[in-house]
Design a protein around this motif. Structure first.
Motif, PDB file in Angstrom:
ATOM      1  N   THR A  78     -44.437 -19.847 -27.919  1.00 38.74           N
ATOM      2  CA  THR A  78     -43.035 -19.453 -28.153  1.00 38.74           C
ATOM      3  C   THR A  78     -42.464 -20.870 -28.703  1.00 38.74           C
ATOM      4  O   THR A  78     -42.963 -21.927 -28.673  1.00 38.74           O
ATOM      5  N   LYS A  79     -41.204 -20.988 -29.249  1.00 35.28           N
ATOM      6  CA  LYS A  79     -40.495 -21.877 -29.912  1.00 35.28           C
ATOM      7  C   LYS A  79     -40.077 -22.926 -28.492  1.00 35.28           C
ATOM      8  O   LYS A  79     -40.367 -24.002 -28.727  1.00 35.28           O
ATOM      9  N   ARG A 120     -43.237 -24.959 -27.505  1.00 32.30           N
ATOM     10  CA  ARG A 120     -43.687 -25.802 -28.690  1.00 32.30           C
ATOM     11  C   ARG A 120     -42.910 -26.993 -28.314  1.00 32.30           C
ATOM     12  O   ARG A 120     -43.249 -28.005 -28.329  1.00 32.30           O
ATOM     13  N   ARG A 121     -41.422 -26.777 -28.045  1.00 29.95           N
ATOM     14  CA  ARG A 121     -40.507 -28.128 -27.794  1.00 29.95           C
ATOM     15  C   ARG A 121     -41.160 -28.820 -26.492  1.00 29.95           C
ATOM     16  O   ARG A 121     -41.025 -29.889 -26.449  1.00 29.95           O
TER      17      ARG A 121
END
Length: 129
Positions: A113-114, A117-118
């Motif tokens: 998910t975003k 990824r972060r």
């Protein structure tokens, strides 16, 4: 009619949707007549043994009748008879495919998910310096 072109017969027996598709597959060497590579113009007769390779399975059939006309599926099935060893091998391959696991099931969480990824980017920055 004593003999018929193999591409026309395969089309009439409903192994391929069009004659040109049958001719293409024959040209690729996926069809054997009496265990010999065939060309689209090769003639088959009643009693010939035809081997058709599709996907990972090979179907071996005995020519029972000739027809140059594509008819309904029940009529097409009367043109040939699948050999016993071919039927057993096809059913075994079908059972193996049924029992094999779906490759997508091995992916436990799917794409990151975003937020994931972060988090990965922060971890990478920590290693870089």
């Amino acid at each position: 009619m004593d003999k018929l072109r193999i591409d026309k017969w395969l089309w009439a027996a409903r192994f391929y949707k069009t004659r040109s598709l049958a001719a293409t597959e024959i040209g690729k060497g996926r069809v054997l007549v009496n265990d010999q590579p065939a060309k689209p113009a090769r003639e088959v007769a009643v009693g010939d043994r035809v081997s058709v390779r599709r996907d990972q399975t090979t179907t071996i059939i005995q020519v029972l009748a000739l027809s140059a006309v594509r008819g309904p599926a029940p009529v097409a099935r009367t043109l040939y008879e699948e050999t016993e060893e071919s039927r057993v091998a096809r059913e075994a391959a079908q059972e193996n495919r049924r029992l094999a696991s779906e490759p997508a099931l091995s992916i436990i969480q799917g794409r990151p998910t975003k937020r994931d990824r972060r988090h990965l980017e922060q971890v990478k920055k920590g290693f870089d310096g």
